[in-house]
Design a protein around this motif. Structure first.
Motif, PDB file in Angstrom:
ATOM      1  N   UNK A 302      50.387  61.918 -12.018  1.00  0.00           N
ATOM      2  CA  UNK A 302      48.961  61.755 -11.775  1.00  0.00           C
ATOM      3  C   UNK A 302      48.550  61.745 -10.329  1.00  0.00           C
ATOM      4  N   UNK A 303      49.499  61.809  -9.410  1.00  0.00           N
ATOM      5  CA  UNK A 303      49.129  61.787  -7.993  1.00  0.00           C
ATOM      6  C   UNK A 303      48.450  63.094  -7.595  1.00  0.00           C
ATOM      7  N   UNK A 304      47.348  62.964  -6.875  1.00  0.00           N
ATOM      8  CA  UNK A 304      46.603  64.141  -6.420  1.00  0.00           C
ATOM      9  C   UNK A 304      47.334  64.773  -5.244  1.00  0.00           C
ATOM     10  N   UNK A 305      47.657  66.053  -5.383  1.00  0.00           N
ATOM     11  CA  UNK A 305      48.409  66.754  -4.344  1.00  0.00           C
ATOM     12  C   UNK A 305      47.509  67.544  -3.396  1.00  0.00           C
ATOM     13  N   UNK A 306      46.429  68.098  -3.935  1.00  0.00           N
ATOM     14  CA  UNK A 306      45.533  68.890  -3.097  1.00  0.00           C
ATOM     15  C   UNK A 306      44.853  69.975  -3.901  1.00  0.00           C
ATOM     16  N   UNK A 307      44.372  70.982  -3.199  1.00  0.00           N
ATOM     17  CA  UNK A 307      43.666  72.103  -3.817  1.00  0.00           C
ATOM     18  C   UNK A 307      44.524  73.357  -3.695  1.00  0.00           C
ATOM     19  N   UNK A 308      44.685  74.037  -4.803  1.00  0.00           N
ATOM     20  CA  UNK A 308      45.418  75.300  -4.808  1.00  0.00           C
ATOM     21  C   UNK A 308      44.554  76.426  -5.351  1.00  0.00           C
ATOM     22  N   UNK A 309      45.048  77.627  -5.203  1.00  0.00           N
ATOM     23  CA  UNK A 309      44.350  78.818  -5.693  1.00  0.00           C
ATOM     24  C   UNK A 309      45.318  79.633  -6.536  1.00  0.00           C
ATOM     25  N   UNK A 310      44.972  79.864  -7.791  1.00  0.00           N
ATOM     26  CA  UNK A 310      45.784  80.721  -8.651  1.00  0.00           C
ATOM     27  C   UNK A 310      45.401  82.163  -8.362  1.00  0.00           C
ATOM     28  N   UNK A 311      46.387  82.933  -7.921  1.00  0.00           N
ATOM     29  CA  UNK A 311      46.155  84.332  -7.584  1.00  0.00           C
ATOM     30  C   UNK A 311      46.239  85.207  -8.837  1.00  0.00           C
ATOM     31  N   UNK A 312      45.886  86.474  -8.679  1.00  0.00           N
ATOM     32  CA  UNK A 312      45.883  87.399  -9.808  1.00  0.00           C
ATOM     33  C   UNK A 312      47.277  87.601 -10.402  1.00  0.00           C
ATOM     34  N   UNK A 313      48.315  87.350  -9.594  1.00  0.00           N
ATOM     35  CA  UNK A 313      49.690  87.526 -10.082  1.00  0.00           C
ATOM     36  C   UNK A 313      50.244  86.251 -10.705  1.00  0.00           C
ATOM     37  N   UNK A 314      49.347  85.283 -11.040  1.00  0.00           N
ATOM     38  CA  UNK A 314      49.725  84.018 -11.679  1.00  0.00           C
ATOM     39  C   UNK A 314      50.612  83.143 -10.804  1.00  0.00           C
ATOM     40  N   UNK A 315      50.418  83.247  -9.506  1.00  0.00           N
ATOM     41  CA  UNK A 315      51.096  82.350  -8.570  1.00  0.00           C
ATOM     42  C   UNK A 315      50.079  81.371  -7.988  1.00  0.00           C
ATOM     43  N   UNK A 316      50.450  80.115  -7.947  1.00  0.00           N
ATOM     44  CA  UNK A 316      49.600  79.076  -7.373  1.00  0.00           C
ATOM     45  C   UNK A 316      49.890  78.957  -5.883  1.00  0.00           C
ATOM     46  N   UNK A 317      48.879  79.209  -5.072  1.00  0.00           N
ATOM     47  CA  UNK A 317      49.016  79.145  -3.623  1.00  0.00           C
ATOM     48  C   UNK A 317      48.386  77.839  -3.111  1.00  0.00           C
ATOM     49  N   UNK A 318      49.111  77.019  -2.356  1.00  0.00           N
ATOM     50  CA  UNK A 318      48.499  75.810  -1.780  1.00  0.00           C
ATOM     51  C   UNK A 318      47.408  76.169  -0.775  1.00  0.00           C
ATOM     52  N   UNK A 319      46.244  75.515  -0.875  1.00  0.00           N
ATOM     53  CA  UNK A 319      45.142  75.732   0.052  1.00  0.00           C
ATOM     54  C   UNK A 319      44.891  74.509   0.925  1.00  0.00           C
ATOM     55  N   UNK A 320      44.830  73.337   0.299  1.00  0.00           N
ATOM     56  CA  UNK A 320      44.628  72.072   1.017  1.00  0.00           C
ATOM     57  C   UNK A 320      45.595  71.050   0.438  1.00  0.00           C
ATOM     58  N   UNK A 321      46.624  70.702   1.191  1.00  0.00           N
ATOM     59  CA  UNK A 321      47.609  69.732   0.724  1.00  0.00           C
ATOM     60  C   UNK A 321      47.272  68.367   1.307  1.00  0.00           C
ATOM     61  N   UNK A 322      47.107  67.374   0.437  1.00  0.00           N
ATOM     62  CA  UNK A 322      46.753  66.030   0.891  1.00  0.00           C
ATOM     63  C   UNK A 322      47.890  65.040   0.755  1.00  0.00           C
ATOM     64  N   UNK A 323      48.774  65.243  -0.216  1.00  0.00           N
ATOM     65  CA  UNK A 323      49.841  64.270  -0.474  1.00  0.00           C
ATOM     66  C   UNK A 323      50.961  64.410   0.558  1.00  0.00           C
ATOM     67  N   UNK A 324      51.467  63.303   1.104  1.00  0.00           N
ATOM     68  CA  UNK A 324      52.615  63.360   2.016  1.00  0.00           C
ATOM     69  C   UNK A 324      53.840  63.909   1.297  1.00  0.00           C
ATOM     70  N   UNK A 325      54.496  64.877   1.907  1.00  0.00           N
ATOM     71  CA  UNK A 325      55.641  65.511   1.262  1.00  0.00           C
ATOM     72  C   UNK A 325      56.747  64.510   0.943  1.00  0.00           C
ATOM     73  N   UNK A 326      56.899  63.501   1.792  1.00  0.00           N
ATOM     74  CA  UNK A 326      57.994  62.537   1.607  1.00  0.00           C
ATOM     75  C   UNK A 326      57.814  61.713   0.341  1.00  0.00           C
ATOM     76  N   UNK A 327      56.581  61.600  -0.183  1.00  0.00           N
ATOM     77  CA  UNK A 327      56.345  60.757  -1.353  1.00  0.00           C
ATOM     78  C   UNK A 327      56.554  61.494  -2.666  1.00  0.00           C
ATOM     79  N   UNK A 328      56.541  62.808  -2.646  1.00  0.00           N
ATOM     80  CA  UNK A 328      56.620  63.577  -3.882  1.00  0.00           C
ATOM     81  C   UNK A 328      58.069  63.728  -4.300  1.00  0.00           C
ATOM     82  N   UNK A 329      58.302  63.411  -5.562  1.00  0.00           N
ATOM     83  CA  UNK A 329      59.665  63.498  -6.088  1.00  0.00           C
ATOM     84  C   UNK A 329      60.401  62.189  -6.018  1.00  0.00           C
ATOM     85  N   UNK A 330      59.770  61.159  -5.422  1.00  0.00           N
ATOM     86  CA  UNK A 330      60.423  59.851  -5.350  1.00  0.00           C
ATOM     87  C   UNK A 330      60.341  59.151  -6.707  1.00  0.00           C
TER      88      UNK A 330
END
Length: 330
Positions: A302-330
């Protein structure tokens, strides 16, 4: 289909990154509000979600920490204003901030003003006031105007989603004198229209008043402005500036803060698995079974990571990352 994130988890992850709707009083700038709270709370990163003129009041969203990266999403949303427009006068600033001049024209009947409103609904071309924060040749237009330069502010397209007259009144000389700025207009009364305006980004209500006055042949100035809503934030629930400063000094402003994802609730949500979430906060693309477009992106917890954009090739591209990388996956 992706489930909605748990709000408690989102909010617990938003400490140090939050949005507080503050009620800006008349007589100070939006920058003054930001500086006051920055000084009171010692925040390293803080900004606001849309300038309010000094003579205007109402809700001013304050973004703190990584939430400042969500500013563009506040700008992209609609804003609601209650405006008081006086007919039969003009001003270089289009409001009470400049010298008020009697236009010498007849005062329009209320039905003419109501009928003219249709000209300003939907996408329109608007020229911002010369005394505005728009940059012209690398400098603010108001700086050039105050220096005596002849400022040619370029027109631009804006959108007014809703525009209606709430009521009309006639101000006599005593009522005009009570404003402190209209006493020199003489003895004849003036029509004042109370308008509700719902508009998109870049719209100047001062310019709308000016152009509405021109359309009915009388001239007009903005004599009062209250911003009642910015996106999800309403003036009725905004925090008075003095209270916000007190909470900031006590280190408690975050306690009344909103999670930054509330700025973009109009964007669909997307939950990522652990591996994709770790990759997202490090700038990696992730394959998703989603249609193209922006997404609010969350980790599985449930942690908010940021805003991404799904491209036409079905890949999610990060646009605005808010979550600290060190906290994700802990």
């Amino acid at each position: 289909m992706n489930p909605m994130p748990n709000r408690e988890m989102v909010e617990s992850a938003a400490v140090g990154s939050f949005v507080v709707p503050v009620y800006k009083p008349r007589g100070i700038t939006s920058t003054h509000v930001v500086r006051a709270l920055k000084r009171a709370g010692g925040f390293a990163r803080i900004g606001h979600g849309g300038t309010l003129d000094p003579l205007a009041e109402g809700v001013l969203p304050i973004l703190v920490g990584p939430a400042t990266r969500m500013t563009e999403h506040l700008h992209a949303g609609s804003k609601t204003y209650l405006a008081a427009v006086l007919f039969g006068a003009t001003s270089a600033t289009c409001d009470l901030g400049g010298e008020i001049v009697d236009s010498g024209s007849s005062i329009p009947a209320p039905w003419r003003v109501r009928d003219a409103l249709r000209l300003f609904r939907g996408p329109i071309i608007q020229t911002p006031p010369r005394y505005s924060a728009v940059r012209v040749g690398g400098r603010r237009a108001y700086s050039r105007a105050r220096a005596g330069e002849n400022v040619d502010v370029p027109a631009r397209s804006v959108t007014i989603h809703r525009l209606r007259a709430i009521e009309f009144a006639y101000w006599n000389s005593r009522e005009m004198a009570s404003t402190g700025r209209l006493a020199g207009l003489g003895g004849r009364g003036r029509l004042v229209a109370a308008l509700e305006v719902v508009c998109g980004t870049g719209t100047y209500i001062r310019a709308l008043a000016r152009d509405l006055g021109r359309s009915v042949g009388s001239g007009a100035v903005l004599v009062g402005l209250l911003r009642s809503r910015v996106g999800p934030f309403a003036a009725a629930s905004a925090v008075p500036l003095a209270q916000a400063e007190s909470l900031a000094r006590a280190g408690q402003l975050a306690d009344i803060g909103h999670s930054p994802d509330e700025v973009a609730l109009h964007i669909p949500a997307l939950l990522l698995g652990a591996d994709s979430a770790r990759g997202f906060v490090h700038g990696a693309f992730a394959p998703v079974a989603e249609t193209a477009g922006p997404r609010r992106v969350y980790a599985a917890d449930g942690r908010f990571l940021g805003i991404g954009e799904v491209e036409a090739d079905n890949l999610l591209r990060p646009r605005r990352v808010l979550a600290p990388a060190a906290e994700i996956g802990q």
